[in-house]
Design an enzyme around this catalytic site. Structure first.
Site, PDB file in Angstrom:
ATOM      1  N   LYS A   1       0.878  -1.157   0.000  1.00 29.13           N
ATOM      2  CA  LYS A   1       0.000   0.000   0.000  1.00 29.13           C
ATOM      3  C   LYS A   1       0.922   1.215   0.000  1.00 29.13           C
ATOM      4  O   LYS A   1       1.509   1.565   1.025  1.00 29.13           O
ATOM      5  CB  LYS A   1      -0.909  -0.011   1.235  1.00 29.13           C
ATOM      6  CG  LYS A   1      -2.065   1.006   1.161  1.00 29.13           C
ATOM      7  CD  LYS A   1      -1.607   2.377   1.560  1.00 29.13           C
ATOM      8  CE  LYS A   1      -2.718   3.398   1.476  1.00 29.13           C
ATOM      9  NZ  LYS A   1      -2.189   4.781   1.624  1.00 29.13           N
TER      10      LYS A   1
ATOM     11  N   GLU B   1       7.441   0.949  12.510  1.00 32.13           N
ATOM     12  CA  GLU B   1       8.485   1.973  12.663  1.00 32.13           C
ATOM     13  C   GLU B   1       7.755   3.297  12.634  1.00 32.13           C
ATOM     14  O   GLU B   1       7.251   3.715  11.593  1.00 32.13           O
ATOM     15  CB  GLU B   1       9.533   1.861  11.550  1.00 32.13           C
ATOM     16  CG  GLU B   1      10.784   2.689  11.820  1.00 32.13           C
ATOM     17  CD  GLU B   1      10.671   4.103  11.295  1.00 32.13           C
ATOM     18  OE1 GLU B   1      10.444   5.011  12.141  1.00 32.13           O
ATOM     19  OE2 GLU B   1      10.805   4.311  10.081  1.00 32.13           O
TER      20      GLU B   1
ATOM     21  N   CYS C   1      11.464  10.762  10.338  1.00 33.00           N
ATOM     22  CA  CYS C   1      11.175  10.248  11.678  1.00 33.00           C
ATOM     23  C   CYS C   1      12.366  10.369  12.619  1.00 33.00           C
ATOM     24  O   CYS C   1      12.185  10.403  13.834  1.00 33.00           O
ATOM     25  CB  CYS C   1      10.686   8.808  11.598  1.00 33.00           C
ATOM     26  SG  CYS C   1      11.768   7.714  10.661  1.00 33.00           S
TER      27      CYS C   1
ATOM     28  N   GLU D   1       6.252  15.466  17.903  1.00 33.79           N
ATOM     29  CA  GLU D   1       6.864  15.319  16.585  1.00 33.79           C
ATOM     30  C   GLU D   1       6.176  16.307  15.641  1.00 33.79           C
ATOM     31  O   GLU D   1       4.995  16.152  15.306  1.00 33.79           O
ATOM     32  CB  GLU D   1       6.719  13.893  16.064  1.00 33.79           C
ATOM     33  CG  GLU D   1       7.443  13.683  14.750  1.00 33.79           C
ATOM     34  CD  GLU D   1       7.316  12.261  14.233  1.00 33.79           C
ATOM     35  OE1 GLU D   1       8.309  11.745  13.684  1.00 33.79           O
ATOM     36  OE2 GLU D   1       6.234  11.666  14.376  1.00 33.79           O
TER      37      GLU D   1
END
Length: 491
Positions: free
Chosen positions: A182, A258, A294, A393
């Protein structure tokens, strides 16, 4: 300059070895981050399309056309795929630059070489991973072997689309699995093109399928499918939690996550002689890919004796960076991925200002006349540990600077987060470096230079940054294989 996609771009789903429309015929628009205009329309796969792809993948797996192919033959095909990607690397880099808003030099010099190297590394590893025998008496023989897990679902992020495809697809295919990918709805195009190259390289029909679509529809359908054996996901922690729920509500498939990060970059007191060097490195860590990474070094902890000089050097580095159209080779920072990302980043900057922090550089949207999603690289000083910019974040070109007075305080600040993906420590002292490395709760700790390691080192996180496995290294094979014991009684 108006960027034009290559003629080789594909926008349909790729199922059972062929491009096809979604069952409903539905499509979704993907924007050009540099202009805000619609770039193209892509097949919007739904539950029926995911089911077609998984059925095709299972049929291919059960046939043995790939899963039971001798390792040396799989190796040859994957090396051929790597060669095809290399031959088309300029086309793929340009597509990625337009689709994801990434600077073309990053795509050419980092992303595509990483993709090629990843496929070659796992192709070469295929016939170098061995099973074991157990210690037994003379009347028994215990064999411990790894077998391909079956059908792998791979759900990709939009910030490094081609590279993250390779990180998941290469070890999954090398292990003998069938895969349903995907791709990210905001940057699907390189995944679809690489699927076409994989078929041309000799990957059998059904072994690799690509189902573009919206995450809450296509991704959810893949996560809930009872015939998927493992899903490997890279993206936000919030969506990662959803995949754990999907597993619980379906067949208890393995889930590998992750997720996010708030990576501390620690500058100890013994760096007074190299502040410009450290500032340049940590500016790269913070602003690479417009901070949409990230492991972005979005939280700098610097010893109080160096802070003012360091912030001045960091501001100088931020102001060097050219924010512009991503296909321009002189661009160092491209646009954010979508309009909502700009709004989110500016909200954090304004909140930091209201909380009493100082905007030392940047802090504003740029090039609004283009319609693109550009934000200036932003340095925020006088940040305290409780401020949102120090804890959340942000996923944009924003770095928060905090100070500390002792190593113990730095370690406590660094670990005071829900995340644990990566960290960097700058110090001349090897004892200090190892003390920090052992104390920091992060999956990767880099010393004297921001880094995520390389293809040989497993990549993943502690706490809410990771779950269930690692990308890269030989360790990646573990999430795409099942462990089996074969116990033989000698008669």
């Amino acid at each position: 300059m108006t960027a034009v996609l290559p003629a080789t771009v594909r926008t349909q789903a790729f199922i059972d070895g062929a491009f096809t429309n979604a069952v409903t015929g539905a499509t979704f628009a993907t924007p050009n981050p540099a202009t805000g205009d619609v770039l193209t329309h892509i097949a919007a796969c739904g539950t029926a399309d995911v089911d077609r792809a998984v059925t095709s993948a299972r049929k291919a797996f059960n046939s043995g056309a790939w899963s039971r192919l001798p390792p040396g033959e799989r190796k040859t095909i994957l090396l051929r795929l790597a060669n095809f990607i290399e031959e088309h690397s300029e086309e793929l880099a340009y597509t990625e630059s337009i689709d994801a808003g990434k600077p073309i030099t990053d795509c050419r010099d980092f992303d595509l070489p990483d993709v090629i190297n990843t496929f070659r590394w796992y192709a070469e590893a295929i016939d170098k991973v061995y099973g074991k025998t157990s210690p037994t008496g003379p009347e028994h023989l215990g064999l411990i072997v790894r077998e391909p897990i079956g059908v792998v679902g791979a759900v990709l992020p939009w910030n490094f689309p081609a590279a993250m495809l390779a990180w998941k697809l290469a070890p999954a295919l090398a292990a003998g699995n069938s895969v349903v990918v995907k791709p990210p709805e905001l940057a699907s195009l390189t995944t679809l093109r690489i699927a076409e190259l994989a078929a041309q390289a000799g990957i059998p029909a059904g072994v690799l399928n690509v189902v573009p679509g919206l995450g809450h529809v296509t991704g959810k359908a893949l996560g809930l499918h009872d015939d998927v054996d493992v899903v490997s996901f890279t993206g936000s922690t919030e969506v990662g939690r959803a995949f754990l729920r999907y597993a619980a509500d379906s067949n208890l498939k393995n889930i590998v996550l992750e997720c996010g990060g708030k990576s501390p970059q620690i500058v100890t007191a013994d760096n007074a002689d190299r502040i410009p060097e450290v500032a340049a490195d940590l500016a790269d860590a913070a602003f690479w890919n417009a901070g949409q990474n990230c492991t972005a070094g979005s939280r700098i902890l610097v010893h109080s004796s160096l802070k003012d000089e360091f912030v001045a050097a960091l501001v100088k580095e931020a102001n060097k960076r050219r924010v512009a159209e991503p296909t321009d080779p002189q661009t160092t920072i491209g646009p954010l991925i979508e309009a909502s990302a700009v709004a989110r980043v500016l909200r954090y900057i304004n909140q930091a200002r209201s909380d009493g922090a100082t905007i030392a550089a940047g802090g504003s949207q740029l090039h609004q006349d283009t319609g693109g999603y550009f934000v200036a690289p932003t340095v925020i000083d006088n940040v305290t540990p409780t401020m949102a910019v120090a804890r959340d974040e942000i996923f944009g070109p924003v770095v928060a600077v905090l100070s500390f007075d002792s190593d113990e305080e730095a370690i406590a600040l660094a670990n005071d987060t829900d995340y644990g993906l990566a960290a960097t420590v700058w110090t001349h002292d090897i004892d200090r470096a190892l003390t920090f490395a052992r104390a920091l709760r992060a999956g990767t700790v880099a010393i004297n230079g921001y880094s995520e390691g390389d293809i040989t080192t497993p990549f993943g996180g502690y706490k809410t940054s990771g779950f269930g496995g690692r990308d890269n290294g030989l360790e990646a094979f573990e999430q795409y294989t099942q462990l089996k014991t074969i116990w033989i009684t000698l008669r």
